[in-house]
Design a protein around this motif. Sequence first.
Motif, short mmCIF file in Angstrom:
data_model
loop_
_atom_site.label_atom_id
_atom_site.label_comp_id
_atom_site.label_asym_id
_atom_site.label_seq_id
_atom_site.Cartn_x
_atom_site.Cartn_y
_atom_site.Cartn_z
N ARG A 1 -10.04 -38.02 36.54
CA ARG A 1 -9.68 -37.12 37.63
C ARG A 1 -8.30 -36.51 37.36
O ARG A 1 -7.52 -37.05 36.58
N ALA A 2 -8.02 -35.40 38.02
CA ALA A 2 -6.70 -34.79 37.90
C ALA A 2 -5.67 -35.66 38.61
O ALA A 2 -5.98 -36.27 39.64
N PRO A 3 -4.45 -35.73 38.09
CA PRO A 3 -3.41 -36.55 38.74
C PRO A 3 -2.89 -35.88 40.00
O PRO A 3 -3.14 -34.69 40.25
N ASP A 4 -2.16 -36.63 40.79
CA ASP A 4 -1.55 -36.13 42.03
C ASP A 4 -0.06 -35.94 41.79
O ASP A 4 0.67 -36.90 41.58
N TYR A 5 0.39 -34.70 41.81
CA TYR A 5 1.80 -34.40 41.57
C TYR A 5 2.55 -34.03 42.85
O TYR A 5 3.65 -33.52 42.81
N SER A 6 1.96 -34.29 44.00
CA SER A 6 2.54 -33.81 45.26
C SER A 6 3.93 -34.36 45.52
O SER A 6 4.83 -33.63 45.98
N LYS A 7 4.16 -35.64 45.24
CA LYS A 7 5.47 -36.23 45.51
C LYS A 7 6.53 -35.71 44.55
O LYS A 7 7.68 -35.46 44.93
N THR A 8 6.15 -35.53 43.29
CA THR A 8 7.10 -34.96 42.33
C THR A 8 7.44 -33.52 42.69
O THR A 8 8.60 -33.10 42.59
N ARG A 9 6.46 -32.76 43.14
CA ARG A 9 6.72 -31.38 43.54
C ARG A 9 7.65 -31.32 44.75
O ARG A 9 8.49 -30.43 44.87
N LYS A 10 7.53 -32.28 45.66
CA LYS A 10 8.40 -32.30 46.83
C LYS A 10 9.84 -32.62 46.42
O LYS A 10 10.79 -32.00 46.91
N VAL A 11 10.00 -33.60 45.53
CA VAL A 11 11.35 -33.93 45.04
C VAL A 11 11.95 -32.73 44.34
O VAL A 11 13.14 -32.42 44.50
N PHE A 12 11.15 -32.02 43.57
CA PHE A 12 11.62 -30.80 42.90
C PHE A 12 12.14 -29.80 43.93
O PHE A 12 13.25 -29.27 43.79
N ALA A 13 11.35 -29.54 44.96
CA ALA A 13 11.74 -28.55 45.96
C ALA A 13 13.00 -28.97 46.71
O ALA A 13 13.84 -28.13 47.05
N ASP A 14 13.15 -30.27 46.95
CA ASP A 14 14.28 -30.76 47.75
C ASP A 14 15.58 -30.90 46.97
O ASP A 14 16.67 -30.80 47.55
N THR A 15 15.48 -31.15 45.65
CA THR A 15 16.70 -31.50 44.90
C THR A 15 16.95 -30.62 43.68
O THR A 15 17.84 -30.92 42.88
N LYS A 16 16.21 -29.55 43.50
CA LYS A 16 16.43 -28.66 42.35
C LYS A 16 17.79 -27.98 42.46
O LYS A 16 18.34 -27.80 43.55
N GLN A 17 18.31 -27.57 41.32
CA GLN A 17 19.59 -26.86 41.28
C GLN A 17 19.41 -25.35 41.33
O GLN A 17 20.28 -24.63 41.81
N MET A 18 18.28 -24.86 40.82
CA MET A 18 18.06 -23.43 40.70
C MET A 18 16.89 -22.98 41.58
O MET A 18 15.91 -23.71 41.75
N THR A 19 17.01 -21.77 42.13
CA THR A 19 15.91 -21.14 42.86
C THR A 19 15.63 -19.80 42.18
O THR A 19 16.42 -18.86 42.30
N HIS A 20 14.53 -19.73 41.46
CA HIS A 20 14.20 -18.53 40.71
C HIS A 20 13.30 -17.61 41.54
O HIS A 20 12.40 -18.08 42.24
N GLU A 21 13.53 -16.33 41.44
CA GLU A 21 12.70 -15.37 42.15
C GLU A 21 11.28 -15.42 41.60
O GLU A 21 11.07 -15.50 40.38
N ALA A 22 10.30 -15.42 42.49
CA ALA A 22 8.90 -15.47 42.07
C ALA A 22 8.60 -14.30 41.14
O ALA A 22 8.93 -13.15 41.43
N GLY A 23 7.97 -14.60 40.01
CA GLY A 23 7.62 -13.57 39.06
C GLY A 23 8.71 -13.25 38.05
O GLY A 23 8.47 -12.49 37.11
N SER A 24 9.89 -13.83 38.23
CA SER A 24 10.97 -13.61 37.26
C SER A 24 10.68 -14.41 35.99
O SER A 24 9.86 -15.33 35.99
N LEU A 25 11.36 -14.06 34.91
CA LEU A 25 11.13 -14.76 33.65
C LEU A 25 11.39 -16.26 33.77
O LEU A 25 10.56 -17.06 33.31
N PRO A 26 12.49 -16.70 34.38
CA PRO A 26 12.69 -18.16 34.52
C PRO A 26 11.57 -18.82 35.32
O PRO A 26 11.15 -19.95 35.00
N ASP A 27 11.07 -18.15 36.34
CA ASP A 27 9.98 -18.71 37.15
C ASP A 27 8.70 -18.84 36.33
O ASP A 27 8.01 -19.86 36.39
N LEU A 28 8.39 -17.83 35.53
CA LEU A 28 7.18 -17.86 34.71
C LEU A 28 7.27 -18.94 33.64
O LEU A 28 6.30 -19.66 33.39
#
Length: 326
Positions: A40-67
């Motif tokens: 089965r596919a793994p569950d990344y929901s908790k890692t994604r939440k930590v990413f959203a809460d503690t990331k240093q950068m916020t890249h504009e959707a569709g920008s090169l860093p985001d892609l």
Amino acid sequence: MAAADVQQPPTQEPAPALPDYLTNPDAALGDKDAKWRYGRAPDYSKTRKVFADTKQMTHEAGSLPDLVQNLVKNWEVEASFKSNISDWRTIDQEKYSFAINGSEPEGAEAMLKVGTYNAIIAPNEYYSPEYSDFASSHKTFKRMMPTFAWEVLEVYSGPPTVAFRWRHWGEMKNDYVGFNNKGEKVTAKAHGGQIDIQGVTVANVNDKVQLQSVRTWFDPMDMFRQIAPNGVVKKEEKPKDMSPADAIDEAQAGLKTFEEQELPDRTIQTAKEVEQTIADIDKKEADEASRQEDLPADHPAVLMASNSEGGAGGCPFMPGGSRSEQ
């Protein structure tokens, strides 16, 4: 006076849509037809939440860093959990190779066999791929850090050669248990602090923005210095006649982990193992039938194991199985 001919601008073809693995960090997790390593596919929901809460950068959707960030996140999912390289959509399957800190490049098969951790960490006094298998490597790091988020910090150049700096971080919530370059079991007590490592990657991509060559530079010892900031670890001989994964299970008995970090049931079999199981069952049934034929004509009938209602020998934990009253 005749009206002047007005030339219409040439019709432009619409730009092709970007692949979903560039626009959605979880695109690979939705590949229902892929063969997942643990069924089965793994569950990344908790890692994604930590990413959203503690990331240093916020890249504009569709920008090169985001892609780039989305591409690498989907690649990590595929490299860790898709057991057929033909299911990896983020790579150019004919040209893909990776190398760490100037090492000899290797293909996807090497990473598929040993796992992402063993592929990128050189043997040292805290950890060694030579004494760790795929299962134990995931238990060593994912149990220590139940979430291990990743982000792009900067992108220095765009396709076809993409150079970028990244950050990988998590919180050391549980003890570190691994095997070092001497085969010793190494334990470092959890300190509850953050572990934060950074590196640089240069990747060549094709016209579908699939990875072809991936060259990464980082200091793996930086992570271990943060795991044991005072250099205090316990070293002991690995239990004999025990796999690395089982030795870690023994050392961490009772530890509760998120489903994302825990390896699924070992009862899930590969296609080859299923074929062998079926062959073994067929052979057993043929042997039992042969023994029935060898019995004297007046011998009482011998009941075969059955899962039918009331059948003798049925598994008590399966539907239709029998179970004697206690």
